[in-house]
Design an enzyme around this catalytic site. Sequence first.
Site, PDB file in Angstrom:
ATOM      1  N   CYS A  38       0.935  -1.315  -0.081  1.00 36.55           N
ATOM      2  CA  CYS A  38      -0.158  -0.067  -0.036  1.00 36.55           C
ATOM      3  C   CYS A  38       0.692   1.362  -0.048  1.00 36.55           C
ATOM      4  O   CYS A  38       0.151   2.456  -0.181  1.00 36.55           O
ATOM      5  CB  CYS A  38      -0.704   0.023   1.307  1.00 36.55           C
ATOM      6  SG  CYS A  38      -1.734  -1.395   1.438  1.00 36.55           S
ATOM      7  N   HIS A  78      -4.076   7.428   6.020  1.00 41.89           N
ATOM      8  CA  HIS A  78      -4.199   5.893   5.478  1.00 41.89           C
ATOM      9  C   HIS A  78      -5.554   5.368   5.715  1.00 41.89           C
ATOM     10  O   HIS A  78      -6.217   4.799   4.612  1.00 41.89           O
ATOM     11  CB  HIS A  78      -3.093   4.975   5.993  1.00 41.89           C
ATOM     12  CG  HIS A  78      -2.979   3.883   5.259  1.00 41.89           C
ATOM     13  ND1 HIS A  78      -2.747   3.588   3.849  1.00 41.89           N
ATOM     14  CD2 HIS A  78      -3.105   2.523   5.650  1.00 41.89           C
ATOM     15  CE1 HIS A  78      -2.865   2.545   3.379  1.00 41.89           C
ATOM     16  NE2 HIS A  78      -2.853   1.568   4.537  1.00 41.89           N
ATOM     17  N   HIS A  94      -9.717   1.204  -1.743  1.00 41.60           N
ATOM     18  CA  HIS A  94      -8.371   1.254  -1.372  1.00 41.60           C
ATOM     19  C   HIS A  94      -7.771   0.719  -2.598  1.00 41.60           C
ATOM     20  O   HIS A  94      -7.924  -0.487  -3.142  1.00 41.60           O
ATOM     21  CB  HIS A  94      -8.108   0.217  -0.246  1.00 41.60           C
ATOM     22  CG  HIS A  94      -6.579   0.294   0.370  1.00 41.60           C
ATOM     23  ND1 HIS A  94      -5.554   0.892  -0.336  1.00 41.60           N
ATOM     24  CD2 HIS A  94      -6.152  -0.356   1.461  1.00 41.60           C
ATOM     25  CE1 HIS A  94      -4.426   0.556   0.434  1.00 41.60           C
ATOM     26  NE2 HIS A  94      -4.867   0.022   1.458  1.00 41.60           N
TER      27      HIS A  94
END
Length: 400
Positions: A152, A291, A328
């Site tokens: 990520c 995040h 995401h």
Amino acid sequence: MSPVAVTGLGVMAPHGDQVEALFERLMAAESAVSPVFPDLPKPAAAATVAFDPLRWFTKLQLAGVDRVSQLAVAAADLAMTNARAAGTADPERIGVYAGCGMGGAAALEAAYRGNGRVPPLTIPAFMPNAPASHVAMRQGVHGPVLTYSVACASSSLAIAEAAKAVQRGDVDIAIAGGSESLIVPGVMLAWQAMQTLAGFEPGEAARAVRPFASDRSGFALGEGAAFLILESADRARARGARVHALLSGWGSSCDATHLTKPDVAGQVRALRQALRHAGLSPRDVGYCNAHGTATRIGDVVERDALADVWGADIDRLRVSSTKALHGHLLGAAGALEAVITVMALSQRRLPPNANCVSVDPACALNLVLQAGETAPQLEAAISSSFAFGGTNSALLFQRP
């Protein structure tokens, strides 16, 4: 040493391919998350891109080019157009710095489900460095072409490494960002097996992702690509380029504690490093694009890291996670969220932390809970990316 300027922005995202329109849809708390793959054993939701590859490729060119590379080529081309950078630098003085977490999932899925027939271009289609290579070929880049694959944090770290290259004088122009396209049944099943994806009732997919909320249950996958054009502020000024923002600080660290469980101390190190690099104190930074994956553990750890760094000034920091709306994007998440952070800073408007009706007391932050909020005094903003594998990356932007 000249600051690093952001002179171009390009996206191919669940909310569209126009940066300004994308930002307006986020400001209105419009969710791009919807149900996918109704035949899977469990309900699944994701944020997908309405993308016509024939805008960017001929049918012949599409052979062996996975969707993840198609999206990258489109977003990078839009970024270069936005920067009006084409033809302004020697091709040997241009670099591509791209993040990609998992490569060409569609090509791999097709190979697995091909009833024994594997397309001959499967390998070059799914290799993680394919997006960067395709961007380089499309833009005629002869300088460094590098891929960063740290889950990520991939594209956030790619942007940081590109900024270092600009500051060192390795390149005159850096095409920096990332792409990811994993919305295929096999990948969806794998993420469901990890029990990290948000659950939802029929008709409720759009609000399935609830960062920092007491009833959060995980994230929804997204796909897309985003790129920033970076060059020195001196060079940008000399060629009359528009400067969207300055990338004034970046930080990276590794938890080195657990492959999937985040760590407060590791995140603190990355955040503090970004602040030190920019020469700013926490109170100078007014907004954080978090995040914020809406996982039970991750959101609490991130809140504690922010509270540790900002200390008594934590209530001055406005926070939101836009993953509630665009999903995401994994390897492309840091790049898309960097673009959003730049837009928030440029317009002094804050995208909301959507779907959070009741804030978890363990996630107490000054969240942007209403759509349409403004921040007239905003001068600096930070974007965080914290990855499986323990890599943490933070990018700090300032108004030019």
